[in-house]
Scaffold this motif. Structure first.
Motif, mmCIF file in Angstrom:
data_model
loop_
_atom_site.group_PDB
_atom_site.id
_atom_site.type_symbol
_atom_site.label_atom_id
_atom_site.label_comp_id
_atom_site.label_asym_id
_atom_site.label_seq_id
_atom_site.Cartn_x
_atom_site.Cartn_y
_atom_site.Cartn_z
ATOM 1 N N VAL A 153 0.944 -1.225 0.101
ATOM 2 C CA VAL A 153 -0.035 0.101 0.041
ATOM 3 C C VAL A 153 0.779 1.168 -0.018
ATOM 4 C CG1 VAL A 153 -2.197 -0.892 1.022
ATOM 5 C CG2 VAL A 153 -0.367 -0.085 2.497
ATOM 6 N N TRP A 177 -0.813 0.103 9.199
ATOM 7 C CA TRP A 177 -1.433 -0.735 7.922
ATOM 8 C C TRP A 177 -0.505 -1.913 7.922
ATOM 9 C CZ3 TRP A 177 -4.496 -1.080 3.988
ATOM 10 C CH2 TRP A 177 -5.270 -0.250 3.645
ATOM 11 N N THR A 235 2.503 5.285 -7.187
ATOM 12 C CA THR A 235 2.362 4.128 -6.637
ATOM 13 C C THR A 235 2.706 2.844 -7.563
ATOM 14 O OG1 THR A 235 -0.086 3.933 -7.164
ATOM 15 C CG2 THR A 235 0.461 5.360 -5.170
ATOM 16 N N ARG A 238 -1.119 -2.640 -5.837
ATOM 17 C CA ARG A 238 -1.446 -3.356 -4.482
ATOM 18 C C ARG A 238 -1.111 -4.603 -4.459
ATOM 19 N NH1 ARG A 238 -1.612 -5.106 -0.601
ATOM 20 N NH2 ARG A 238 -3.607 -5.531 0.827
ATOM 21 N N ASP A 252 -5.218 -1.820 -7.774
ATOM 22 C CA ASP A 252 -5.731 -0.900 -6.638
ATOM 23 C C ASP A 252 -7.057 -1.616 -6.071
ATOM 24 O OD1 ASP A 252 -7.683 -0.408 -8.714
ATOM 25 O OD2 ASP A 252 -6.504 1.234 -9.381
ATOM 26 N N TRP A 253 -7.819 -0.900 -5.127
ATOM 27 C CA TRP A 253 -8.798 -1.281 -4.662
ATOM 28 C C TRP A 253 -10.183 -1.454 -5.337
ATOM 29 C CZ3 TRP A 253 -5.968 1.989 -1.399
ATOM 30 C CH2 TRP A 253 -5.270 1.304 -0.232
#
Ligand code: NAD
Length: 359
Positions: A153, A177, A235, A238, A252-253
């Motif tokens: 993350v 996290w 980034t 994930r 990602d989410w």
């Protein structure tokens, strides 16, 4: 299913405490009896949200109609509040990280055992769909046996809030996290961790880590990389996972991602050399189109129930907890090993308290 609702008081009505109010209302088998916060302004906020705001923690404990205390305060007070609640005959749901050390958690579990009450930790990210997709791939061997699992993350906002910057309150990203990502790994990979190495980052100048990287080597051959960053203006995905038949990425989410697997229908095709930079390479040439199959991510692994349904079932003696205290203890023990590996810059071995399933 019984119609009885389990009455919960939310202790610590901050960001997560108020979110629990919504989760509980959505669930229906538990109900918010009230809240308690040390800060007057948060008590007022709770009243504005329509809850009864208790004046003191003692008042919560003395209210015999309260069955469950939910702890959503900063991490340093979880232990004390939980033990008091258990000793007062309440069940406890505790936010993650349940506490800051193995020995503190052992004290909490002992208090729960002595009182004959349930102590369950809100490791809610076990229900995250991105994780459940990887768990499905791991269990069902969708891209073969997973042997490298990278879970990251990345944020760019630094450490949020106030107490998360301070060691005494249990601040830092490994406890924040990190505990989620490590809990996911430990639930998914049923094998002993033989070694861990790690690097904690202190880029922002806080006394606590603003991120970390940990590499876990499991006895069954799986290597897991767990990384948390708060200074990542670009980034990385994930999840990035490699299996014996291919690889998968979950960006990602929103669950954007894909699998790429070897096409076993075609004979091995020698890649053609490509120009790469100022050089030539065959090793790094992309496989030909026919040599691989690009696919969609599998459907996520399905859990038998939500966190709150499972909690209600546990109280009613109908199910075992999905988040088991033995797993929570193992994660805290792993966190201690990661801190040690980071501080000493050494590989830490022989620390894991893994018990094979069925033992
Ligand atoms: P926060 O600072 O927003 O809220 C904490 C609240 O607790 C504040 O209102 C504070 O006044 C109150 N408080 C402090 N000491 C207290 C005490 N002794 N008794 C009663 N109230 C007290 O923090 P947060 O972001 O809501 O985090 C709270 C907990 O929830 C932490 O343990 C955190 O790790 C966890 N959390 C979990 C998730 C998740 O997804 N599971 C997400 C965020 C936070």
């Amino acid at each position: 299913m019984s119609n009885a609702k389990h009455s919960v008081v939310i202790v610590g009505y901050g960001g997560m405490g108020s979110y629990h109010g919504h989760l509980i209302t959505e669930n229906g088998r538990v109900e918010v009896k009230g809240t308690y916060d040390v800060l007057e302004e948060r008590r007022q906020a709770s009243k504005q949200a329509g809850y009864h705001a208790y004046d003191s923690f003692e008042a919560v404990l003395n209210d015999s109609s309260v069955e469950v205390v939910l702890i959503a305060t900063p991490n340093d007070v979880h232990k004390d509040l939980a033990i008091q609640a258990l000793q007062a005959g309440k069940h406890v749901i505790c936010e993650k990280p349940v506490t800051m050390s193995v020995s503190d958690f052992q004290d909490m579990v002992a208090a729960a055992d002595e009182a004959g009450k349930v102590l369950m930790v809100h490791q809610n990210r076990r229900w995250d769909e991105d994780f459940l997709i990887v768990k499905q791939m791991y269990n069902e061997r969708t891209i073969g046996d997973l042997f490298q699992i990278e879970s990251r993350v990345h944020g760019a906002n630094g450490i949020p809030g106030d107490w998360r910057h301070i060691k005494q309150y249990g601040g830092g990203m490994l406890l924040d996290w990190g505990v989620h990502l490590l809990d996911q790994m430990i639930e998914m990979i049923d094998s002993k961790i033989v070694s861990v190495r790690s690097q904690l980052s202190f880029i922002l100048g806080d006394e606590v880590d603003d991120g970390f990287e940990a590499v876990l080597q499991f006895e069954n051959g799986v290597t897991a990389l767990v990384e948390v960053g708060t200074t990542n203006y670009i980034t990385l995905p994930r999840w990035y996972v490699k299996g014996t038949e291919g690889a998968a990425v979950i960006e990602d989410w929103s669950l954007t991602g894909r699998t790429v697997t070897r096409n076993n229908e075609v004979d091995k095709i020698e890649p053609k050399p490509i120009r790469a930079g100022v050089g030539l390479t065959k090793t790094m040439a992309p496989p030909s189109e026919e040599a691989t199959i690009t696919g969609v991510l599998p459907e996520p692994f399905q859990r038998s129930s939500s966190f709150y349904d499972n909690f209600a079932d546990v109280l009613e003696g109908k199910a075992d907890p999905i988040v088991k205290n033995a797993e929570v203890l193992r994660v805290l023990n792993l966190i201690e090993a990661i801190f040690k590996a980071g501080e000493t810059n050494e590989v830490v071995k022989d620390f894991d308290i893994y018990e094979p399933a069925g033992k």
